[in-house]
Each structure stands twice: as structure tokens, then as C-alpha cells.
Design an enzyme around this catalytic site. Structure first.
Site, PDB file in Angstrom:
ATOM      1  CG  HIS A 351      -1.645  -1.336   1.359  1.00 40.95           C
ATOM      2  ND1 HIS A 351      -2.584  -1.818   0.482  1.00 40.95           N
ATOM      3  CD2 HIS A 351      -1.458  -2.304   2.279  1.00 40.95           C
ATOM      4  CE1 HIS A 351      -2.961  -3.025   0.876  1.00 40.95           C
ATOM      5  NE2 HIS A 351      -2.293  -3.348   1.951  1.00 40.95           N
ATOM      6  CB  CYS A 352       2.174   3.583  -1.461  1.00 36.77           C
ATOM      7  SG  CYS A 352       1.792   3.374  -3.194  1.00 36.77           S
ATOM      8  CB  ALA A 353       3.106   2.232   3.952  1.00 35.99           C
TER       9      ALA A 353
END
Lengths: 397, 143
Positions: A351-353
Site C-alpha cells: 500500500h505504498c508504505a
């Protein structure tokens, strides 16, 4: 609630990917079509009826945003989305106001858009990025922030609600602390502004970024709000038409006032007007009701899911409609492909984290992210699919 | 091939993959492979000696299809001359891409013959092919 407003929900789907983007209500789509059908024209420069109408509607959206998050409409800048808003803060303001050795406090739960611009700025001018450790439940405490502030700290930049854990940061207290310590405070509101009441003027926020498409609005439009005095000192990242007062052969030029000086070229007019409609729609429903509904659903899901023995939950205590989990022994993407078999839309991945793995010791999760149009019935369908997941590989292989 | 048998072979290779885990030894080349359309992220290492594929290993996080395909492909390629390995990869690529291919060359890899019915899984099945192709310097014939 309000399922009937969403054309996408006429299909047989359960949409739990609201953290990525939300569905669009018919009123937003109609509003944008109305611009395209009835008053297509550019802003700022037309003297004919259609252009006058477009201009009024475009400018009025700043007032709608101002009412929505309690801020001065003249400090509302339209961008392409939260990512662009953050890049504008980092490269338009921070690049000219920070110097080598200045420290910026981040944390590892942040989305790429609130880390990578800072990494790039560190490369360019030598600022130092520090990551405030998270608590055992991956939340962020003011105490840990305080422990990491040094005389060199100049900025704190964080998400109000993180996109994997969904923890709600106490931005009022953190903002007050920043104010007392004269630190600049940037808040990424991409996952909070769509889901709860955010009050810019009463939170000591210096810069607030958010996206339109995560709050029933169209893609391609977002907002940066900032304190007037900072925006006046901020440099545009784009130069061109619409944002200048004059320019001459001797290289002299003058830019227009905030916020116009940040909106060079033809902006996404239909999208801004659509965003205005989306915000009006959300305000009619009421942000408190939206937040309450999502928490009710999340608690309902937690209650149902707790009896499924092979589900690992990562954030059951966070106060938002986000639940990250895995089926024990199953790769996250296989789970999302399996759920798609039941027309349940979720997201799998980091999730892009991408730094969060350092804190969680797991790279990929399945994320359920809710919105007000989700129902208990949606949750029941998800729970039923997860209960049947013993046969998952018969479906995904 | 019967669907249940296919599933069994895929799951065996997913749950107990062949040569999963890298080694730190000399003589290996390494590539990382990930795709925009999925979250699979795998590293591959390969050793070639005297124009023979001596060893391939892989590691990382990936779905059932790409993990099993890596396992089966590695089993198939170890011990083959480089040209023959390229030939197998090319035929495998053609099978996934619904083009003409020689199924006799592919052995267990034929379990993916119907993967094209699920277009979003094609990239999963091709992930190890892309990585090994890179390690072989492309699929062209060097002769």
C-alpha cells in the site's frame, strides 16, 4: 447508507478499496457532465456567458473547501492530488526555507508521497530525515515525537490517518506542540479528510494536503491548504499562463496572488467543479455520521472475523474503517484474487508504505477500507468468503 | 492434463518450492524482478559453467502462480545447455502468450497451459521467465 447514489453499486460488487479511491455518486458525474455539455470554457479569460458561469463555479469551490475544513478560501490551492500537494510543500516551500542539517521528523507508516519528496530534498540540500519509532500497535505517540525533537528539528510531516494501519493521529496535540516549539507542521489528510471532520484553523496545521478522488470526487484534482504567510513565501513549481501579472523582455515578471500563482496553465476545471459537488454531497450527509458509520462497520467486522482462526489482524485497535489482515500461510495477493471471485474488491500489497515492513516484519497485507456506502451486508459477504477460504487454492490456482 | 492434477502440481511447488533461498557463493549472477501489475517481488540467482545452466535459485514474496512457476521452471532448466534453456523459455513464453509452442519441451510447465484464460495471472506465470531471461542475456541465439 446512500448506496442508491452510486451507479457502480448497481453492479453486484462489494467495494472495500476506498483507501485507494472511492466510488463517485451520480451528482458528481452529472455536475462534471453538465460542464462538458452546457458550459465548456476556460476560466479567467472569457466574457461570454458560459465562461462567466465556469469561472464562478470554479472559484466557488474554494469557498466550499473553506467551509468544509474551516479555512480561508483564499488559501485553497487546487493541485492534481495529495501527492502533488506534498511535492509543492516540499519543493516550493521547504527547499527555500530549510538548510543543510535541518531535521524533518517522519515515521515509517507514511505513504511514499510523504517520504520520497523529502528523501529527494535531503539529496538536494542535505536536510536530515528522522523516523519517529511507532508504538507496538504501529500508532504514533506525541511522547515519541517529543523524544526525537532536537534543536535542529524544523518540520514534522505526517499522515492524519495512515493508509495501512488506519490509526488516527492526535493532530490537535501534535499541532499545539509544533506551534509551541516553532516547528512547521504538514499533515497528509488523504485518508482523514474524506472520513472525518478536519478543522484547519483550529488545529495549528501549517500545510494540509488531500485528494479529491478519495472523497467521492474525480481523479486528477486535490487540494493544498496552507497558512497565508507561508503560501506567500512559497514558490510555484509550474510557471505559465494564468498565474502571472506581467513579464517583459528584460526578464522582469510578477506573479499573481495566492492561490492563483500556484495554478499555472488550464487547471482540471471539470474536476475542480466535480470536487465542489462531492464536498457539498459529503457535508449534506455529515462527516460525523460518516465516521460513526465506518466505525460501526469496522467493529461489526471485527466481531464477525474474530472466530475465524486462520485470520491474522494487524490493526484491530485503530479508530478508522481500515482493517489490514492476512490469511495465515496465504500470500496477500492470492487472498485478494480469491475475494474477487466473490466480487469483493480489496487491495493487497504494501500500500505504498514500503518502510512499514521494518516495523511490522511483514511486507504485504490485504486491506479492507470502508466508506459510508458500505453495509453490514457487505461485511457479511466478506466474512462468509473468508470462512470458506479453506478452498482458496481451488479458486486462485 | 487433468485440472486436479495441474492444481496439485502447482500447489506442491508453491508450498514446497524447489531451490527457494539464495546462497552467497561465487559464480552467480543476480536479478530482482517485480511487476507493476502485482506485488510479487523475487530475486533470482544463476550459475552458468561451460555453457551449461549449473544452478538457479530464487527467493522473495510472491503469489502461488509465480512461486510455483519459478520452482517448476528452475527444475526444468538446471543442467540444460544455455541454448536449450532459451528454447524452453521461448516456448513457455509462447504458451502463456497463446502462440504456437512445442508442448513436448515443457514437461510439468504445461500445467500453466490455461493460464491465459485469466489474463491478470499471465504476468505471474511469466515473472520467473522474465528474470531468468535477463540472467541469460535475452532469448536470442548467440551462435
Amino acid at each position: 447508507m446512500n448506496q442508491e447514489d452510486f451507479p457502480m453499486l448497481e453492479k453486484d460488487i462489494v467495494y472495500f478499496d476506498n483507501g485507494a479511491t472511492t466510488l463517485k455518486p451520480k451528482c458528481v458525474i452529472d455536475k462534471m457532465n453538465e460542464y462538458y455539455y452546457n458550459h465548456t470554457s476556460n476560466i479567467h479569460r472569457g466574457d461570454y456567458d458560459a465562461a462567466i458561469q465556469t469561472n464562478q463555479e470554479y472559484d466557488h469551490v474554494r469557498e466550499i473547501v473553506g467551509e468544509f475544513i474551516n479555512c480561508d478560501p483564499n488559501t485553497v490551492i487546487f493541485t492534481s492530488g495529495a501527492t502533488m500537494s506534498i511535492n509543492l510543500v516540499v519543493f516550493g516551500y521547504m527547499r527555500s526555507h530549510l538548510k543543510k542539517g535541518d531535521e524533518v521528523l517522519l515515521n515509517k507508516a507514511e505513504h511514499a508521497s510523504n517520504i520520497l519528496p523529502w528523501i529527494r530534498l535531503a539529496e538536494e540540500i542535505g536536510i536530515v530525515l528522522k523516523y519517529v519509532p511507532l508504538n507496538d500497535d504501529y500508532s504514533l505517540s506525541l511522547d515519541n515525537i517529543k523524544k526525537n525533537v532536537t534543536p535542529n528539528t524544523k518540520v514534522i510531516s505526517l499522515a492524519h490517518v495512515t493508509n495501512v494501519i488506519g490509526d488516527v493521529r492526535d493532530i490537535e496535540s501534535i499541532g499545539r506542540f509544533c506551534h509551541e516549539k516553532h516547528l512547521l507542521f504538514h499533515v497528509d489528510g488523504a485518508q482523514s479528510v474524506p472520513h472525518m471532520k478536519v478543522d484547519f484553523n483550529n488545529s495549528y496545521i501549517d500545510f494540509l494536503s488531500f485528494s479529491g478522488h478519495k472523497m467521492c470526487g474525480p481523479t486528477g484534482v486535490g487540494v493544498l491548504v496552507g497558512k497565508k504567510e507561508y503560501l506567500e513565501e512559497m514558490n510555484p513549481l509550474c510557471y505559465g499562463g494564468g498565474m502571472n501579472s506581467f513579464f517583459e523582455e528584460d526578464n522582469s515578471y510578477e506573479l499573481k496572488e495566492v492561490p492563483t500563482k500556484f495554478e499555472a496553465g488550464t487547471p482540471p476545471i471539470a474536476e475542480v467543479i466535480g470536487l465542489g459537488e462531492a464536498i457539498t454531497y459529503l457535508m449534506k450527509i455529515g462527516m460525523d455520521r460518516i465516521q460513526k458509520h465506518e466505525m460501526m462497520l469496522k467493529n461489526y467486522l471485527l466481531e464477525q472475523i474474530k472466530d475465524i482462526s486462520n485470520i491474522i489482524l494487524y490493526n484491530k485497535n485503530s479508530n478508522s474503517g481500515i482493517l489490514s489482515f492476512n490469511i495465515d500461510g496465504v500470500f496477500a495477493q492470492d487472498t485478494s484474487i480469491y475475494l474477487n471471485h466473490y466480487h469483493i474488491c480489496v487491495r493487497a500489497g504494501n500500500h505504498c508504505a514500503k518502510m512499514l515492513k521494518d516495523e511490522m516484519n511483514i511486507k504485504n497485507t490485504v486491506r479492507v477500507s470502508m466508506y459510508f456506502y458500505n453495509t453490514k451486508d457487505d461485511v457479511d459477504k466478506l466474512v462468509s468468503a473468508l470462512k470458506n477460504s479453506k478452498d482458496i487454492f481451488k479458486i486462485v490456482v | 492434463m487433468d485440472d486436479n492434477l495441474k492444481r496439485e502440481i502447482i500447489l506442491d511447488n508453491y508450498q514446497d518450492p524447489f531451490h527457494k533461498g539464495l546462497v552467497e557463493e561465487e559464480g552467480y549472477c543476480k536479478v530482482n524482478t517485480s511487476s507493476d501489475s502485482c506485488i510479487d517481488n523475487l530475486d533470482f540467482i544463476m550459475k552458468i559453467e561451460n555453457n551449461i545452466v549449473k544452478d538457479i535459485r530464487f527467493d522473495g514474496e510472491a503469489c502461488a502462480i509465480s512461486t510455483s512457476a519459478s520452482s517448476i521452471l528452475i527444475k526444468k532448466l538446471i543442467g540444460k545447455p544455455v541454448d536449450e534453456a532459451k528454447e524452453i523459455l521461448l516456448n513457455y513464453q509462447n504458451m502463456i502468450g497463446e502462440e504456437e509452442y512445442n508442448e513436448d519441451l515443457l514437461g510439468e510447465l504445461n500445467v500453466y497451459e490455461d493460464i491465459s484464460k485469466q489474463p491478470n495471472r499471465k504476468n505471474c506465470a511469466l515473472l520467473p521467465k522474465v528474470a531468468i531471461e535477463k540472467l541469460l542475456g535475452g532469448l536470442g541465439n548467440d551462435k
